[in-house]
Scaffold this motif. Sequence first.
Motif, PDB file in Angstrom:
ATOM      1  N   PRO A  60       0.911  -1.103  -0.043  1.00 38.39           N
ATOM      2  CA  PRO A  60      -0.082  -0.030  -0.017  1.00 38.39           C
ATOM      3  C   PRO A  60       0.884   1.095  -0.074  1.00 38.39           C
ATOM      4  O   PRO A  60       1.984   1.211   0.292  1.00 38.39           O
ATOM      5  CB  PRO A  60      -0.778  -0.102   1.229  1.00 38.39           C
ATOM      6  CG  PRO A  60      -0.597  -1.765   1.528  1.00 38.39           C
ATOM      7  CD  PRO A  60       0.543  -2.042   0.957  1.00 38.39           C
ATOM      8  N   VAL A  61       0.298   2.434  -0.438  1.00 37.53           N
ATOM      9  CA  VAL A  61       1.198   3.569  -0.641  1.00 37.53           C
ATOM     10  C   VAL A  61       1.410   4.238   0.976  1.00 37.53           C
ATOM     11  O   VAL A  61       2.314   4.796   0.967  1.00 37.53           O
ATOM     12  CB  VAL A  61       0.365   4.657  -1.482  1.00 37.53           C
ATOM     13  CG1 VAL A  61       0.896   5.905  -1.414  1.00 37.53           C
ATOM     14  CG2 VAL A  61       0.061   4.105  -3.068  1.00 37.53           C
ATOM     15  N   GLN A  62       0.273   3.891   1.721  1.00 38.30           N
ATOM     16  CA  GLN A  62       0.579   4.540   2.960  1.00 38.30           C
ATOM     17  C   GLN A  62       1.663   3.805   3.813  1.00 38.30           C
ATOM     18  O   GLN A  62       2.498   4.378   4.293  1.00 38.30           O
ATOM     19  CB  GLN A  62      -0.732   4.165   3.723  1.00 38.30           C
ATOM     20  CG  GLN A  62      -0.558   4.832   5.331  1.00 38.30           C
ATOM     21  CD  GLN A  62      -0.327   6.290   5.339  1.00 38.30           C
ATOM     22  OE1 GLN A  62      -1.024   6.932   4.351  1.00 38.30           O
ATOM     23  NE2 GLN A  62       0.512   6.754   6.195  1.00 38.30           N
ATOM     24  N   THR A  63       1.824   2.315   3.490  1.00 35.89           N
ATOM     25  CA  THR A  63       3.085   1.710   3.949  1.00 35.89           C
ATOM     26  C   THR A  63       4.378   2.038   3.651  1.00 35.89           C
ATOM     27  O   THR A  63       5.264   2.266   4.221  1.00 35.89           O
ATOM     28  CB  THR A  63       2.993   0.296   3.798  1.00 35.89           C
ATOM     29  OG1 THR A  63       1.641  -0.220   4.292  1.00 35.89           O
ATOM     30  CG2 THR A  63       4.113  -0.512   4.393  1.00 35.89           C
ATOM     31  N   VAL A  64       4.556   2.476   2.271  1.00 35.01           N
ATOM     32  CA  VAL A  64       5.649   2.952   1.705  1.00 35.01           C
ATOM     33  C   VAL A  64       5.944   4.381   2.187  1.00 35.01           C
ATOM     34  O   VAL A  64       7.163   4.798   2.404  1.00 35.01           O
ATOM     35  CB  VAL A  64       5.433   2.971   0.145  1.00 35.01           C
ATOM     36  CG1 VAL A  64       6.819   3.581  -0.529  1.00 35.01           C
ATOM     37  CG2 VAL A  64       5.226   1.540  -0.419  1.00 35.01           C
ATOM     38  N   SER A  65       5.002   5.201   2.229  1.00 32.66           N
ATOM     39  CA  SER A  65       5.037   6.427   2.986  1.00 32.66           C
ATOM     40  C   SER A  65       5.620   6.472   4.384  1.00 32.66           C
ATOM     41  O   SER A  65       6.467   7.136   4.715  1.00 32.66           O
ATOM     42  CB  SER A  65       3.698   7.421   2.849  1.00 32.66           C
ATOM     43  OG  SER A  65       3.895   8.743   3.415  1.00 32.66           O
ATOM     44  N   ASP A  66       5.375   5.440   5.198  1.00 35.60           N
ATOM     45  CA  ASP A  66       5.608   5.522   6.659  1.00 35.60           C
ATOM     46  C   ASP A  66       6.971   4.942   6.607  1.00 35.60           C
ATOM     47  O   ASP A  66       7.819   5.352   7.309  1.00 35.60           O
ATOM     48  CB  ASP A  66       4.933   4.415   7.352  1.00 35.60           C
ATOM     49  CG  ASP A  66       3.210   4.814   7.341  1.00 35.60           C
ATOM     50  OD1 ASP A  66       3.249   6.222   7.265  1.00 35.60           O
ATOM     51  OD2 ASP A  66       2.424   3.983   7.714  1.00 35.60           O
ATOM     52  N   LEU A  67       7.293   4.057   5.636  1.00 37.83           N
ATOM     53  CA  LEU A  67       8.772   3.663   5.495  1.00 37.83           C
ATOM     54  C   LEU A  67       9.797   4.713   4.930  1.00 37.83           C
ATOM     55  O   LEU A  67      11.023   4.943   5.608  1.00 37.83           O
ATOM     56  CB  LEU A  67       8.861   2.366   4.438  1.00 37.83           C
ATOM     57  CG  LEU A  67       8.432   1.283   5.092  1.00 37.83           C
ATOM     58  CD1 LEU A  67       8.478   0.178   3.759  1.00 37.83           C
ATOM     59  CD2 LEU A  67       8.910   0.638   6.173  1.00 37.83           C
ATOM     60  N   SER A  68       9.186   5.507   4.111  1.00 34.38           N
ATOM     61  CA  SER A  68      10.110   6.854   3.712  1.00 34.38           C
ATOM     62  C   SER A  68      10.262   7.660   4.979  1.00 34.38           C
ATOM     63  O   SER A  68      11.478   8.282   4.837  1.00 34.38           O
ATOM     64  CB  SER A  68       9.258   7.424   2.518  1.00 34.38           C
ATOM     65  OG  SER A  68      10.126   8.556   2.141  1.00 34.38           O
ATOM     66  N   ALA A  69       9.298   7.842   5.571  1.00 33.29           N
ATOM     67  CA  ALA A  69       9.606   8.793   6.830  1.00 33.29           C
ATOM     68  C   ALA A  69      10.602   8.157   7.901  1.00 33.29           C
ATOM     69  O   ALA A  69      11.320   8.850   8.319  1.00 33.29           O
ATOM     70  CB  ALA A  69       8.300   8.988   7.541  1.00 33.29           C
ATOM     71  N   VAL A  70      10.518   7.076   8.026  1.00 29.67           N
ATOM     72  CA  VAL A  70      11.108   6.432   9.217  1.00 29.67           C
ATOM     73  C   VAL A  70      12.625   6.259   8.607  1.00 29.67           C
ATOM     74  O   VAL A  70      13.647   6.309   9.473  1.00 29.67           O
ATOM     75  CB  VAL A  70      10.802   4.856   9.488  1.00 29.67           C
ATOM     76  CG1 VAL A  70      11.887   4.019  10.354  1.00 29.67           C
ATOM     77  CG2 VAL A  70       9.497   4.834  10.194  1.00 29.67           C
ATOM     78  N   CYS A  71      12.837   5.983   7.202  1.00 26.94           N
ATOM     79  CA  CYS A  71      14.276   5.826   6.650  1.00 26.94           C
ATOM     80  C   CYS A  71      14.816   7.210   6.178  1.00 26.94           C
ATOM     81  O   CYS A  71      15.690   7.007   5.597  1.00 26.94           O
ATOM     82  CB  CYS A  71      14.295   4.856   5.510  1.00 26.94           C
ATOM     83  SG  CYS A  71      13.759   3.140   6.259  1.00 26.94           S
ATOM     84  N   SER A  72      14.071   8.162   6.542  1.00 22.41           N
ATOM     85  CA  SER A  72      14.841   9.771   6.130  1.00 22.41           C
ATOM     86  C   SER A  72      16.139   9.891   6.578  1.00 22.41           C
ATOM     87  O   SER A  72      16.257   9.473   7.930  1.00 22.41           O
ATOM     88  CB  SER A  72      13.598  10.732   6.517  1.00 22.41           C
ATOM     89  OG  SER A  72      13.884  11.712   6.155  1.00 22.41           O
ATOM     90  N   LEU A  73      16.925  10.457   5.812  1.00 22.12           N
ATOM     91  CA  LEU A  73      17.864  11.131   6.301  1.00 22.12           C
ATOM     92  C   LEU A  73      17.855  12.148   7.668  1.00 22.12           C
ATOM     93  O   LEU A  73      18.788  12.202   8.446  1.00 22.12           O
ATOM     94  CB  LEU A  73      18.915  11.807   5.251  1.00 22.12           C
ATOM     95  CG  LEU A  73      19.262  11.072   4.159  1.00 22.12           C
ATOM     96  CD1 LEU A  73      19.883  11.890   3.047  1.00 22.12           C
ATOM     97  CD2 LEU A  73      20.241  10.017   4.721  1.00 22.12           C
ATOM     98  N   GLU A  74      16.654  12.714   7.610  1.00 21.43           N
ATOM     99  CA  GLU A  74      16.389  13.638   8.860  1.00 21.43           C
ATOM    100  C   GLU A  74      16.457  12.773  10.160  1.00 21.43           C
ATOM    101  O   GLU A  74      16.470  13.673  11.130  1.00 21.43           O
ATOM    102  CB  GLU A  74      15.007  14.553   8.464  1.00 21.43           C
ATOM    103  CG  GLU A  74      14.929  15.309   7.277  1.00 21.43           C
ATOM    104  CD  GLU A  74      13.682  16.012   7.188  1.00 21.43           C
ATOM    105  OE1 GLU A  74      12.812  15.761   7.992  1.00 21.43           O
ATOM    106  OE2 GLU A  74      13.614  16.671   6.317  1.00 21.43           O
ATOM    107  N   THR A  75      16.121  11.510  10.034  1.00 22.39           N
ATOM    108  CA  THR A  75      16.270  10.751  11.545  1.00 22.39           C
ATOM    109  C   THR A  75      17.458  10.672  11.811  1.00 22.39           C
ATOM    110  O   THR A  75      17.712  10.479  13.186  1.00 22.39           O
ATOM    111  CB  THR A  75      15.648   9.493  11.176  1.00 22.39           C
ATOM    112  OG1 THR A  75      16.251   8.770  10.032  1.00 22.39           O
ATOM    113  CG2 THR A  75      14.040   9.690  10.591  1.00 22.39           C
TER     114      THR A  75
END
Length: 386
Positions: A60-75
């Motif tokens: 799902p797009v929402q799952t990919v969006s959550d993964l993108s936020a968790v793996c972001s360089l800003e973290t």
Amino acid sequence: MQIPTLRMTDSKSDNEQDSTNLINIQEFLEKWSQIEDFTTKALEKKESPLEQIAQDIDLPVQTVSDLSAVCSLETLLCGCEPEDKKLYYQVIPETDLKTLYYQSQDLQRRKESFFYKNSVLKNMKYNVNDTVHNPKLQNRATLPPEKQVPTPNVVLSINIHRPYNFKLTHPMVDQKILVRGDMFLTEFRDAIDCVNNLAVAGDFSENLAAAQVAPTCGETFKSGFLYIEGTFYNDFRHDDNRDYSKPIIEWMKNSNNCGTPHKTTAMESVRFNDLTVKLGEPYLYMHQGNCEHIISFTDIRMLIADDPQCVDDYPFVVRQVSRRRVLCRSCMMYTARWQVEESVFTPVEPCYLCDGCLTSLHYDEDGNKIGHFKAFKFADTSSVQC
């Protein structure tokens, strides 16, 4: 949507590929152009790259969006990083960390020894990275009709190897270029970078300034051919171009193992869609009389929205292998511009010198030549820009 693609296996490097069966590019184009679902959706640009990723991995797009936020360089940031980027390069004083201690020691050594600093910079990790160009993703609707890539179309990926060198155990890939099926072979040839095209023939020791206005070998010797599947595609765009394939064909006719008959044709009248090739098969590009490059087709696929959509972007150089410059043997600072031979003032034969060191060692204050030597204009590989 699955993109129709023919490519070499990823289990081997570009230099170790086996070849496939013969592929007629025009038949490949016609076969996939008849599929209505592909022709209507291939050039549709997704509103978000997350949608394409979600479709590719079936999530799902929402799952990919959550993964993108968790793996972001800003973290990786803590929120209190200094705004002044120069502070990142300052050595932290009075610390027990061994890494910072050795860093301060190394930085101090670089200040004290220019040759050590130059050696470090020359061999740093990121100094040998290849240059990878990302395509300019333009919306076809924003381009005028005459600038839009004709569709449906085929995109071919081609590897160009460095000129043949008997010292190399295997050919080295120098460029990776994307071409369209409707392009002429001459357009591909003009996109190939070779340092031998920048060479200037002749000894200029009597008049160094003459080398600046002398024509290069690329401007003087414009002949060349592509050898693909038994056919020599010669460049006859200029009246004084030679047919390099003629003596080769005559030699093969007189040989006991001549094999199948070979043909010749003008490359300026042939498009890539007219070819039948093997993926991974080594073909030949020769110019300058004896400068030989191995070329190989590694990928054939249909044009999609992520490809450059403007005709001016092709041939598109995807990858350019980094080239280390040749340093002046005297100052070890500047790029060598001259190849000096038969000189008593140089330690090696031949010796590569920059402009300043050449004039300082071999000319008096009035610019007169001192002693006997020969000076040839040297074209460094780093001078070739894609």
